[in-house]
Design a protein around this motif. Structure first.
Motif, PDB file in Angstrom:
ATOM      1  N   LEU A 323       0.832  -1.205   0.000  1.00  0.00           N
ATOM      2  CA  LEU A 323       0.000   0.000   0.000  1.00  0.00           C
ATOM      3  C   LEU A 323       0.866   1.254   0.000  1.00  0.00           C
ATOM      4  O   LEU A 323       0.611   2.187  -0.772  1.00  0.00           O
ATOM      5  CB  LEU A 323      -0.928   0.000   1.210  1.00  0.00           C
ATOM      6  CG  LEU A 323      -1.812   1.246   1.373  1.00  0.00           C
ATOM      7  CD1 LEU A 323      -2.763   1.384   0.192  1.00  0.00           C
ATOM      8  CD2 LEU A 323      -2.590   1.173   2.689  1.00  0.00           C
ATOM      9  N   ALA A 324       1.888   1.297   0.835  1.00  0.00           N
ATOM     10  CA  ALA A 324       2.770   2.466   0.886  1.00  0.00           C
ATOM     11  C   ALA A 324       3.409   2.713  -0.483  1.00  0.00           C
ATOM     12  O   ALA A 324       3.487   3.858  -0.953  1.00  0.00           O
ATOM     13  CB  ALA A 324       3.834   2.262   1.958  1.00  0.00           C
ATOM     14  N   MET A 325       3.859   1.657  -1.114  1.00  0.00           N
ATOM     15  CA  MET A 325       4.479   1.774  -2.427  1.00  0.00           C
ATOM     16  C   MET A 325       3.489   2.310  -3.452  1.00  0.00           C
ATOM     17  O   MET A 325       3.822   3.178  -4.273  1.00  0.00           O
ATOM     18  CB  MET A 325       5.006   0.402  -2.864  1.00  0.00           C
ATOM     19  CG  MET A 325       5.636   0.362  -4.234  1.00  0.00           C
ATOM     20  SD  MET A 325       6.284  -1.283  -4.602  1.00  0.00           S
ATOM     21  CE  MET A 325       4.757  -2.234  -4.713  1.00  0.00           C
ATOM     22  N   THR A 362      -0.662   4.349   7.139  1.00  0.00           N
ATOM     23  CA  THR A 362       0.364   3.963   6.166  1.00  0.00           C
ATOM     24  C   THR A 362       0.485   5.010   5.070  1.00  0.00           C
ATOM     25  O   THR A 362       1.585   5.413   4.684  1.00  0.00           O
ATOM     26  CB  THR A 362       0.011   2.600   5.542  1.00  0.00           C
ATOM     27  OG1 THR A 362      -0.014   1.603   6.569  1.00  0.00           O
ATOM     28  CG2 THR A 362       1.024   2.203   4.474  1.00  0.00           C
ATOM     29  N   ALA A 363      -0.655   5.457   4.552  1.00  0.00           N
ATOM     30  CA  ALA A 363      -0.646   6.439   3.470  1.00  0.00           C
ATOM     31  C   ALA A 363      -0.058   7.770   3.918  1.00  0.00           C
ATOM     32  O   ALA A 363       0.674   8.432   3.160  1.00  0.00           O
ATOM     33  CB  ALA A 363      -2.061   6.638   2.937  1.00  0.00           C
ATOM     34  N   GLN A 364      -0.356   8.168   5.147  1.00  0.00           N
ATOM     35  CA  GLN A 364       0.182   9.443   5.642  1.00  0.00           C
ATOM     36  C   GLN A 364       1.699   9.395   5.690  1.00  0.00           C
ATOM     37  O   GLN A 364       2.384  10.362   5.287  1.00  0.00           O
ATOM     38  CB  GLN A 364      -0.402   9.758   7.018  1.00  0.00           C
ATOM     39  CG  GLN A 364      -0.036  11.143   7.533  1.00  0.00           C
ATOM     40  CD  GLN A 364      -0.880  11.568   8.717  1.00  0.00           C
ATOM     41  OE1 GLN A 364      -1.758  10.842   9.166  1.00  0.00           O
ATOM     42  NE2 GLN A 364      -0.648  12.755   9.233  1.00  0.00           N
ATOM     43  N   ARG A 365       2.268   8.285   6.154  1.00  0.00           N
ATOM     44  CA  ARG A 365       3.724   8.154   6.178  1.00  0.00           C
ATOM     45  C   ARG A 365       4.297   8.175   4.755  1.00  0.00           C
ATOM     46  O   ARG A 365       5.317   8.816   4.491  1.00  0.00           O
ATOM     47  CB  ARG A 365       4.123   6.858   6.895  1.00  0.00           C
ATOM     48  CG  ARG A 365       3.913   6.881   8.398  1.00  0.00           C
ATOM     49  CD  ARG A 365       4.599   5.709   9.071  1.00  0.00           C
ATOM     50  NE  ARG A 365       4.077   4.433   8.624  1.00  0.00           N
ATOM     51  CZ  ARG A 365       3.060   3.800   9.194  1.00  0.00           C
ATOM     52  NH1 ARG A 365       2.434   4.358  10.236  1.00  0.00           N
ATOM     53  NH2 ARG A 365       2.641   2.626   8.744  1.00  0.00           N
ATOM     54  N   ALA A 366       3.637   7.445   3.853  1.00  0.00           N
ATOM     55  CA  ALA A 366       4.125   7.388   2.478  1.00  0.00           C
ATOM     56  C   ALA A 366       4.090   8.749   1.811  1.00  0.00           C
ATOM     57  O   ALA A 366       5.030   9.141   1.093  1.00  0.00           O
ATOM     58  CB  ALA A 366       3.302   6.382   1.681  1.00  0.00           C
ATOM     59  N   LEU A 367       2.999   9.504   2.040  1.00  0.00           N
ATOM     60  CA  LEU A 367       2.907  10.833   1.443  1.00  0.00           C
ATOM     61  C   LEU A 367       3.933  11.778   2.033  1.00  0.00           C
ATOM     62  O   LEU A 367       4.479  12.635   1.302  1.00  0.00           O
ATOM     63  CB  LEU A 367       1.497  11.391   1.657  1.00  0.00           C
ATOM     64  CG  LEU A 367       0.385  10.708   0.829  1.00  0.00           C
ATOM     65  CD1 LEU A 367      -0.988  11.181   1.306  1.00  0.00           C
ATOM     66  CD2 LEU A 367       0.564  11.012  -0.666  1.00  0.00           C
ATOM     67  N   ALA A 368       4.225  11.643   3.304  1.00  0.00           N
ATOM     68  CA  ALA A 368       5.252  12.491   3.932  1.00  0.00           C
ATOM     69  C   ALA A 368       6.621  12.173   3.327  1.00  0.00           C
ATOM     70  O   ALA A 368       7.415  13.090   3.051  1.00  0.00           O
ATOM     71  CB  ALA A 368       5.270  12.260   5.451  1.00  0.00           C
ATOM     72  N   GLU A 369       6.899  10.889   3.124  1.00  0.00           N
ATOM     73  CA  GLU A 369       8.167  10.497   2.513  1.00  0.00           C
ATOM     74  C   GLU A 369       8.241  11.023   1.078  1.00  0.00           C
ATOM     75  O   GLU A 369       9.284  11.523   0.649  1.00  0.00           O
ATOM     76  CB  GLU A 369       8.324   8.991   2.519  1.00  0.00           C
ATOM     77  CG  GLU A 369       8.497   8.391   3.904  1.00  0.00           C
ATOM     78  CD  GLU A 369       8.444   6.868   3.882  1.00  0.00           C
ATOM     79  OE1 GLU A 369       8.355   6.289   2.761  1.00  0.00           O
ATOM     80  OE2 GLU A 369       8.466   6.270   4.966  1.00  0.00           O
ATOM     81  N   GLU A 370       7.118  10.921   0.377  1.00  0.00           N
ATOM     82  CA  GLU A 370       7.096  11.362  -1.017  1.00  0.00           C
ATOM     83  C   GLU A 370       7.279  12.874  -1.115  1.00  0.00           C
ATOM     84  O   GLU A 370       7.974  13.379  -2.002  1.00  0.00           O
ATOM     85  CB  GLU A 370       5.755  10.944  -1.638  1.00  0.00           C
ATOM     86  CG  GLU A 370       5.706  11.086  -3.166  1.00  0.00           C
ATOM     87  CD  GLU A 370       4.994  12.360  -3.577  1.00  0.00           C
ATOM     88  OE1 GLU A 370       5.095  12.705  -4.769  1.00  0.00           O
ATOM     89  OE2 GLU A 370       4.371  13.004  -2.719  1.00  0.00           O
ATOM     90  N   ALA A 371       6.701  13.605  -0.173  1.00  0.00           N
ATOM     91  CA  ALA A 371       6.837  15.069  -0.157  1.00  0.00           C
ATOM     92  C   ALA A 371       8.239  15.484   0.224  1.00  0.00           C
ATOM     93  O   ALA A 371       8.752  16.492  -0.256  1.00  0.00           O
ATOM     94  CB  ALA A 371       5.819  15.682   0.814  1.00  0.00           C
ATOM     95  N   GLY A 372       8.858  14.686   1.127  1.00  0.00           N
ATOM     96  CA  GLY A 372      10.201  15.037   1.565  1.00  0.00           C
ATOM     97  C   GLY A 372      11.249  14.722   0.551  1.00  0.00           C
ATOM     98  O   GLY A 372      12.328  15.317   0.557  1.00  0.00           O
TER      99      GLY A 372
END
Length: 372
Positions: A323-325, A362-372
């Motif tokens: 899901l994160a991916m 999970t999505a919130q962490r993934a979006l934060a990583e993607e934004a960073g």
């Protein structure tokens, strides 16, 4: 209508990419017995018989026939099966049919494999003489020389020799007429379809220089020479033929890898390939061909739509790493964070609040990583 079609045998899933297999003069579709079942795992394989061969009715071909006539019969067969575009592989005369299709009907071919064949067959006179003798004496005399013409010393396939012995003389002679008139050397440069040439190193009928001539002239051609193979390579060296055919026919793997990189990113695909081992190689190949090469390349749905469906399915099954991916992939496919949130909110209704709660985290962490 069906009585006017080539005798044929179909194998494999109807929904799979279609692949037509053509025989050599004097044989039947049994020539492909050691190859077709393997190919049918990923293709809708349709093997066809020449008229008057393998028990097929002889009347579909007449004296003075051409390779173009045979190609027309192949297209009529494909039309009757609802096949618009197809991969094609043919041996000897069957290969000549493929070359004719590539020159005159390129819109029908996905790819082409020409096996132990030629753009010309040594001039018209030998074939005219053979046709005349067959019309006088029948084909029994050819069965006595079949092994020497078709195989390396000590090898034989009795079923194929029997095909030669029982071929209808008039149909066989008409096929000789077609070979006598065939010469596409001046048209080879027009072939644009991806083309594989397979030569038998010990082929006395169409030795490797015949295939090299085609490879040198066709822009998108690859040549493979098989040691230990004579004229009927699919029967004598099926493993070698399969090893050459699979990557050529399954272009979906290359397309799939490209789409996988576009959706998941180069870094992810590079890591997956770096972790690949002999144990996991077939699974990675399966993913590239099937998931990415067939499903994600299907234009019926947009990539945005596929991302939304994929997110929902991953939430439903609790596949949080995936899901994160795919949250990051959804961003590459054009979804906004708000749209991703809306998809996850809908999963709360249909997959359950606990599943959606974990998915949001999970999505919130993934979006934060993607934004960073």
């Amino acid at each position: 209508m069906t009585e006017n079609l080539l005798d044929h045998r179909a194998e494999g899933p109807v929904s799979a990419p279609p692949l037509l297999l053509g025989p050599s003069l004097g044989t039947s579709y049994a020539l492909w017995d050691a190859v077709a079942p393997e190919l049918s795992a990923r293709h809708r394989v349709v093997r066809w018989n020449l008229p008057g061969h393998g028990g097929a009715a002889p009347g579909r071909i007449r004296a003075g026939a051409t390779v173009g006539d045979l190609a027309g019969l192949v297209l009529a067969l494909a039309d009757s099966l609802g096949i618009e575009r197809f991969g094609y592989a043919g041996v000897s005369l069957g290969g000549a049919v493929g070359l004719h299709l590539a020159v005159h009907h390129p819109d029908r071919l996905e790819n082409l494999a020409v096996i132990c064949s030629s753009a010309h067959f040594g001039g018209s006179r030998p074939w005219q003489e053979r046709a005349a003798r067959v019309r006088r004496e029948g084909v029994a005399w050819l069965a006595g020389t079949a092994d020497a013409r078709w195989f390396t010393p000590g090898f034989s396939v009795p079923r194929l020799v029997e095909d030669q012995r029982t071929a209808d003389p008039e149909a066989y002679a008409a096929c000789c007429d077609a070979l006598a008139a065939f010469d596409l050397r001046d048209r080879l440069g027009e072939i644009t379809v991806r083309t594989l040439l397979i030569a038998g190193r010990q082929d006395p009928a169409t030795p490797p220089p015949h295939l090299r001539e085609i490879a040198d002239a066709v822009p998108a051609a690859t040549l493979v020479e098989l040691p230990g193979a004579a004229h009927l390579a699919p029967a004598e060296c099926p493993d070698g033929v399969l090893a050459a055919l699979r990557p050529h026919l399954d272009g979906a793997a290359g397309r799939g890898t490209a789409v996988r990189r576009e959706v998941l990113g180069d870094a992810h695909v590079d890591r997956a390939q770096a972790r690949q081992t002999p144990f996991t190689a077939r699974f990675q190949d399966f993913i590239a061909r099937y998931a990415w090469g067939e499903i994600w390349t299907d234009p019926t749905l947009t990539r945005r739509e596929r991302s939304m469906i994929t997110l929902t399915a991953l939430v439903a099954h609790g596949h949080h790493d995936e899901l994160a991916m795919h949250v990051k992939a959804a961003r590459r496919n054009g979804l906004t964070p708000e749209e991703i949130g809306a998809v996850l909110l809908q999963t709360a209704v249909y997959c359950g609040v606990p599943a959606a709660n974990a998915a949001f985290a999970t999505a919130q962490r993934a979006l934060a990583e993607e934004a960073g």
